[in-house]
Design an enzyme around this catalytic site. Structure first.
Site, mmCIF file in Angstrom:
data_model
loop_
_atom_site.group_PDB
_atom_site.id
_atom_site.type_symbol
_atom_site.label_atom_id
_atom_site.label_comp_id
_atom_site.label_asym_id
_atom_site.label_seq_id
_atom_site.Cartn_x
_atom_site.Cartn_y
_atom_site.Cartn_z
ATOM 1 N N GLU A 87 -16.515 -2.664 6.821
ATOM 2 C CA GLU A 87 -17.298 -3.663 6.089
ATOM 3 C C GLU A 87 -16.362 -4.578 5.306
ATOM 4 O O GLU A 87 -15.210 -4.219 5.059
ATOM 5 C CB GLU A 87 -18.281 -2.954 5.140
ATOM 6 C CG GLU A 87 -17.595 -2.137 4.064
ATOM 7 C CD GLU A 87 -18.514 -1.092 3.427
ATOM 8 O OE1 GLU A 87 -18.985 -0.194 4.146
ATOM 9 O OE2 GLU A 87 -18.731 -1.179 2.214
ATOM 10 N N LYS B 16 -14.440 -6.411 2.324
ATOM 11 C CA LYS B 16 -14.037 -6.020 0.972
ATOM 12 C C LYS B 16 -14.199 -7.249 0.086
ATOM 13 O O LYS B 16 -13.463 -8.219 0.217
ATOM 14 C CB LYS B 16 -12.586 -5.546 0.967
ATOM 15 C CG LYS B 16 -12.121 -5.080 -0.384
ATOM 16 C CD LYS B 16 -10.767 -4.417 -0.272
ATOM 17 C CE LYS B 16 -10.288 -3.847 -1.590
ATOM 18 N NZ LYS B 16 -10.439 -4.719 -2.729
ATOM 19 N N ASP C 97 -14.071 -9.550 -3.113
ATOM 20 C CA ASP C 97 -13.113 -9.649 -4.201
ATOM 21 C C ASP C 97 -13.844 -9.994 -5.491
ATOM 22 O O ASP C 97 -14.107 -11.159 -5.775
ATOM 23 C CB ASP C 97 -12.073 -10.724 -3.860
ATOM 24 C CG ASP C 97 -10.841 -10.576 -4.721
ATOM 25 O OD1 ASP C 97 -10.740 -9.553 -5.426
ATOM 26 O OD2 ASP C 97 -9.989 -11.467 -4.682
ATOM 27 N N TYR D 130 -22.047 -1.278 -2.556
ATOM 28 C CA TYR D 130 -21.351 -0.651 -1.432
ATOM 29 C C TYR D 130 -21.331 0.879 -1.475
ATOM 30 O O TYR D 130 -20.719 1.523 -0.648
ATOM 31 C CB TYR D 130 -19.919 -1.183 -1.286
ATOM 32 C CG TYR D 130 -19.084 -1.048 -2.549
ATOM 33 C CD1 TYR D 130 -18.694 0.193 -3.015
ATOM 34 C CD2 TYR D 130 -18.685 -2.171 -3.266
ATOM 35 C CE1 TYR D 130 -17.947 0.324 -4.154
ATOM 36 C CE2 TYR D 130 -17.924 -2.052 -4.416
ATOM 37 C CZ TYR D 130 -17.562 -0.803 -4.851
ATOM 38 O OH TYR D 130 -16.817 -0.673 -5.994
ATOM 39 N N LYS E 71 -5.985 -4.886 3.917
ATOM 40 C CA LYS E 71 -5.870 -6.171 3.228
ATOM 41 C C LYS E 71 -5.316 -7.230 4.164
ATOM 42 O O LYS E 71 -4.457 -6.935 4.986
ATOM 43 C CB LYS E 71 -4.920 -6.027 2.031
ATOM 44 C CG LYS E 71 -5.468 -5.217 0.889
ATOM 45 C CD LYS E 71 -6.338 -6.076 0.009
ATOM 46 C CE LYS E 71 -6.651 -5.415 -1.314
ATOM 47 N NZ LYS E 71 -5.566 -5.460 -2.262
ATOM 48 N N CYS F 117 28.174 -6.203 -11.705
ATOM 49 C CA CYS F 117 26.874 -6.383 -12.358
ATOM 50 C C CYS F 117 26.814 -7.760 -13.017
ATOM 51 O O CYS F 117 27.698 -8.093 -13.825
ATOM 52 C CB CYS F 117 26.672 -5.281 -13.401
ATOM 53 S SG CYS F 117 25.194 -5.542 -14.408
ATOM 54 N N CYS G 147 26.635 -7.025 -17.102
ATOM 55 C CA CYS G 147 27.712 -6.430 -17.899
ATOM 56 C C CYS G 147 29.079 -6.481 -17.206
ATOM 57 O O CYS G 147 30.089 -6.117 -17.800
ATOM 58 C CB CYS G 147 27.366 -4.999 -18.282
ATOM 59 S SG CYS G 147 27.420 -3.863 -16.892
ATOM 60 N N CYS H 105 24.256 -0.783 -10.901
ATOM 61 C CA CYS H 105 25.277 -0.864 -11.931
ATOM 62 C C CYS H 105 25.344 0.514 -12.586
ATOM 63 O O CYS H 105 24.342 0.996 -13.097
ATOM 64 C CB CYS H 105 24.879 -1.929 -12.952
ATOM 65 S SG CYS H 105 25.765 -1.790 -14.505
ATOM 66 N N CYS I 42 25.122 -1.334 -20.333
ATOM 67 C CA CYS I 42 24.625 -2.544 -19.690
ATOM 68 C C CYS I 42 23.381 -3.044 -20.424
ATOM 69 O O CYS I 42 22.378 -2.334 -20.522
ATOM 70 C CB CYS I 42 24.308 -2.250 -18.222
ATOM 71 S SG CYS I 42 23.579 -3.644 -17.377
HETATM 72 S S1 IVH Z 1 -15.606 1.472 -1.552
HETATM 73 C C1 IVH Z 1 -14.743 5.528 -3.272
HETATM 74 N N1 IVH Z 1 -16.356 -0.772 -0.425
HETATM 75 O O1 IVH Z 1 -12.392 -2.736 -3.965
HETATM 76 C C2 IVH Z 1 -14.820 4.219 -2.599
HETATM 77 N N2 IVH Z 1 -15.028 -0.897 -2.381
HETATM 78 O O2 IVH Z 1 -9.557 -2.120 -4.179
HETATM 79 C C3 IVH Z 1 -14.929 3.115 -3.543
HETATM 80 N N3 IVH Z 1 -14.560 -3.169 -3.156
HETATM 81 O O3 IVH Z 1 -12.714 -0.409 -6.583
HETATM 82 C C4 IVH Z 1 -14.765 1.767 -3.031
HETATM 83 N N4 IVH Z 1 -15.674 -4.203 -1.566
HETATM 84 O O4 IVH Z 1 -14.374 -2.369 -6.490
HETATM 85 C C5 IVH Z 1 -15.677 -0.213 -1.430
HETATM 86 N N5 IVH Z 1 -17.106 -2.679 0.636
HETATM 87 C C6 IVH Z 1 -16.445 -2.112 -0.357
HETATM 88 C C7 IVH Z 1 -15.789 -2.880 -1.332
HETATM 89 C C8 IVH Z 1 -15.086 -2.223 -2.344
HETATM 90 C C9 IVH Z 1 -14.936 -4.352 -2.648
HETATM 91 C C10 IVH Z 1 -13.714 -2.991 -4.332
HETATM 92 C C11 IVH Z 1 -14.113 -1.848 -5.231
HETATM 93 C C12 IVH Z 1 -12.897 -0.971 -5.309
HETATM 94 C C13 IVH Z 1 -11.803 -1.934 -4.961
HETATM 95 C C14 IVH Z 1 -10.574 -1.218 -4.458
#
Ligand code: IVH
Length: 656
Positions: free
Chosen positions: A111, A113, A115, A212, A297, A389, A392, A407, A413
């Site tokens: 799914e 992620k 932001d 989520y 990511k 360095c 120093c 160093c 230093c």
């Molecule tokens: S699951 C235990 N699903 O990303 C699992 N997190 O970098 C908990 N986030 O703290 C996270 N979209 O705030 C999950 N589809 C998604 C998400 C998601 C955004 C965020 C969430 C988490 C952070 C981690």
């Protein structure tokens, strides 16, 4: 009895009075008058408990209101996610799971992620009763009133269920574009808006939410949970899909990536989760993140810019790191001026020369890095690692078994000393507020501080003579230094900056040894008997304890009044964080004290007795009355919020 309308008005006015009282120390009504009105609230709430407003002063302890946002202790830790950045790392994650779970056909979900900002939301009988930010994962801030302003968040669900859900508050791009804010991107704007003291300001920011995660009994998979949450009225990401096998998972992640620009919200990757909750439980958590989920990511948060120069920085441990000085460029909403080049090997491997156009990447919170040179030329300058360095002048040495150089002049230093002081003063160490790099530069450069303990020798005269230090700031600085003298033993051990001793190891050492004296007398075997301490750490500790200069420093600290509080324990960040345990009866596999130590090492807390906040009861042979007490408490709770009862075997499995 007062009417509901009068009741709501009273909640508001009493909160204001509490504010005058606690916050501004200037009450505007007499205590007797306050008490009278407070009693009216109590009478109303006793008669109509369901109508109790979540912000009623009866729900709050004393001055908690004074700092505006009230802390909120989460029901269970809100973890973050591990990150992978390419298919190779994704495959490693997949292989790890395949190794731990015998099922050859494990289902995953993929799914987007989003932001934004993580929040936890609590519903009782289908009504939103509380919502909080993530905070440090264990304690967040109660932002219920602000969350109520989010139109896409249901205040009332389609079924009268008690449920906790977690999700991400975000701001649509289209909204961000019409909004002139002081923030660089929609994420920061959303985060700022949700932590406002005035819900009307939050409302004006037109936030949205995706949910989520749900905590609710009787549902077997994440995919089904999402369908259930949608049925309850929650907005959930539309394009969640099921994937099997690494190729399928990778394709689905890349599908999310290709859709990135078509969304009206910012996403910074895809999240892959093991679908079956039973498997999730088996896989468990690492100290920070679930083993059953991963964030993939985008590596695409990249930009091309000119590499103007390469400078060399010397860190607290003496390692020399080449740093790229860049023509400033915006990467995912943030201006980047510098990026790390890691070490000389990397520079050569990537064929980077000064004057090149380079591709840089900023992934999440990670420091930006230079990925590759995209346009080099013969006459661009080749970078050479200095033989001495840059701070120093001492000849550098190759780090054993690694590609970098360092160093060796640890004590002489200035760069290493400055780094060590900043580490000592850091928020997770002695937490000396205001002791930042500008001040440390002056203190070291002017010779006022020549060793770590000199920080505790600073006086008003010296401090007030420094640049940008008025009388008041000098006084504040001294007060902050004084206050830090009674930090916990764990913080003190961490603050000393011993190589390999991070926050967690320091907390484990503090909880095991209980005092600096006992730690200093520890043998190799004793150190090794701690599960988290391996050969490398044990050897480093012994080497450090045998170093006369180091021991002299520790002695100076104590002489100067730094008295680490042995009894004050720091919560350890671990897989059991947020859980409160109680042991009853005799365990067959270990003594109770060993079991308790292990719980604490893994981040758990030992509860003094059976109470509503207990999360786990460990039951050995011939248990006492605690089991009956816990069963009585459990009888009143739904399955999800019951206190877990673990037998010897389940407990041994849990603590590994
Ligand atoms: S699951 C235990 N699903 O990303 C699992 N997190 O970098 C908990 N986030 O703290 C996270 N979209 O705030 C999950 N589809 C998604 C998400 C998601 C955004 C965020 C969430 C988490 C952070 C981690």
């Amino acid at each position: 009895m007062i009417s509901h309308e009068q009741y709501l008005k009273l909640v508001e006015t009493l909160n204001q009075h509490a504010c005058h009282y606690y916050d501004e120390n200037s009450p505007v009504i007499s205590d007797a008058e306050y008490d009278l009105q407070y009693r009216q609230l109590e009478v109303f709430e006793a008669a109509l408990p369901l109508m109790t407003h979540p912000e009623s002063p009866t729900k709050r302890v004393g001055g908690a209101i004074s700092r505006g946002l009230v802390p909120f202790v989460h029901s269970a830790r809100l973890p973050s996610l591990g990150n992978v950045f390419n298919d190779e790392e994704l495959t490693q994650f997949y292989d790890r799971i395949q190794k731990d779970i015998t099922d050859t056909d494990i289902e995953f979900t993929v799914e987007p992620k989003i932001d934004g900002l993580a929040v936890a939301l609590h519903y009782q009988k289908g009504k939103l009763v509380a919502g909080a930010t993530r905070g440090d994962g264990l304690t967040g801030e109660n932002v219920t009133a602000n969350l109520r302003t989010i139109k896409s968040l249901p205040q009332q669900l389609t079924q009268e269920v008690d449920i906790e859900v977690r999700g991400e508050v975000y701001m649509r791009r289209s909204v961000f574009e019409t909004m002139k804010t002081e923030y660089a991107n929609p994420r920061n704007t959303a985060a700022g808006a949700i932590r406002q003291l005035d819900p009307q300001v939050t409302a004006s920011r037109q936030l949205d939410i995706w949910v989520y995660q749900g905590i609710y009994p009787g549902i077997l998979t994440h995919f089904e949970m999402m369908a259930f949450l949608r049925e309850l009225g929650f907005p959930i990401a539309a394009d969640i899909s099921i994937a099997k096998g690494i190729e399928d998972i990778s394709i689905k992640c890349h599908e999310v990536f290709t859709h990135k620009s078509t969304y009206d919200w910012e996403i910074d990757g895809a999240v892959i989760k093991v679908n079956r909750f039973g498997y999730q439980e088996e896989l468990g958590f690492t100290a920070k993140a679930p083993r059953w989920a991963m964030a993939y990511k985008f590596a695409s948060e990249t930009a091309t810019t000119k590499l103007k120069d390469i400078i060399v920085q010397v860190g607290r441990t003496g390692v020399l790191t080449p740093v790229a000085i860049l023509e400033p460029v915006k990467v995912s909403g943030v201006m980047v001026h510098r990026a790390t080049l890691h070490n000389l090997d990397e520079i050569e491997r990537k064929g980077i020369k000064i004057g090149d156009d380079v591709l840089i990447r900023r992934a999440g919170e990670v420091i930006p890095e230079v990925i590759v040179s995209v346009n080099s030329s013969e006459d661009h300058l080749e970078f050479k690692m200095p033989t001495h360095c840059p701070v120093c002048g001492t000849a550098v040495q190759q780090i054993e078994g690694e590609v970098g150089v360092k160093c060796p002049n640890r004590r002489g230093c200035a760069a290493q000393l400055k780094g060590a002081i900043l580490h000592l003063a850091g928020r997770k160490a002695m937490d000396i507020e205001g002791l930042g790099d500008k001040l440390v530069d002056q203190l070291v450069d002017l010779g006022h501080v020549k060793s770590l303990s000199d920080i505790y020798r600073l006086d008003f005269e010296t401090l007030s003579s420094l640049d940008r230090m008025a009388e008041k700031s000098a006084k504040n600085m001294l007060a902050a230094i004084e206050k830090s003298k009674t930090q916990s033993l764990a913080r003190f051990i961490f603050a000393l900056g011993i190589p390999f001793i991070g926050e967690r190891t320091a907390a484990i050492l503090a909880s095991h040894f209980g005092s600096m004296e006992t730690l200093m007398a520890a043998t190799f075997e004793e150190l090794l008997s701690l599960r988290e301490v391996g050969d490398k750490i044990a050897a480093m500790l012994l080497e450090t304890m045998a170093d006369a200069n180091f021991m002299q420093e520790v002695a100076y600290f104590i002489e100067l009044g730094v008295i680490p509080q042995h009894l004050q324990t720091e919560p350890i960040d671990g897989p059991l964080s947020g859980r409160r345990f109680l042991i009853t009866g005799t365990l067959s596999s270990m003594s109770r004290s060993v079991a308790e130590k292990r719980i604490v090492e893994l981040g758990g807390v030992i509860a003094p007795g059976v109470s509503a906040t207990l999360t786990d009861l460990v039951v050995g042979d011939s248990p006492g009355s605690k089991v009956a007490k816990v069963e009585k408490l459990n009888a009143k709770r739904d399955e999800a919020s019951r206190i877990r009862i673990l037998d010897d075997a389940a407990f041994s499995k849990l603590i590994g």
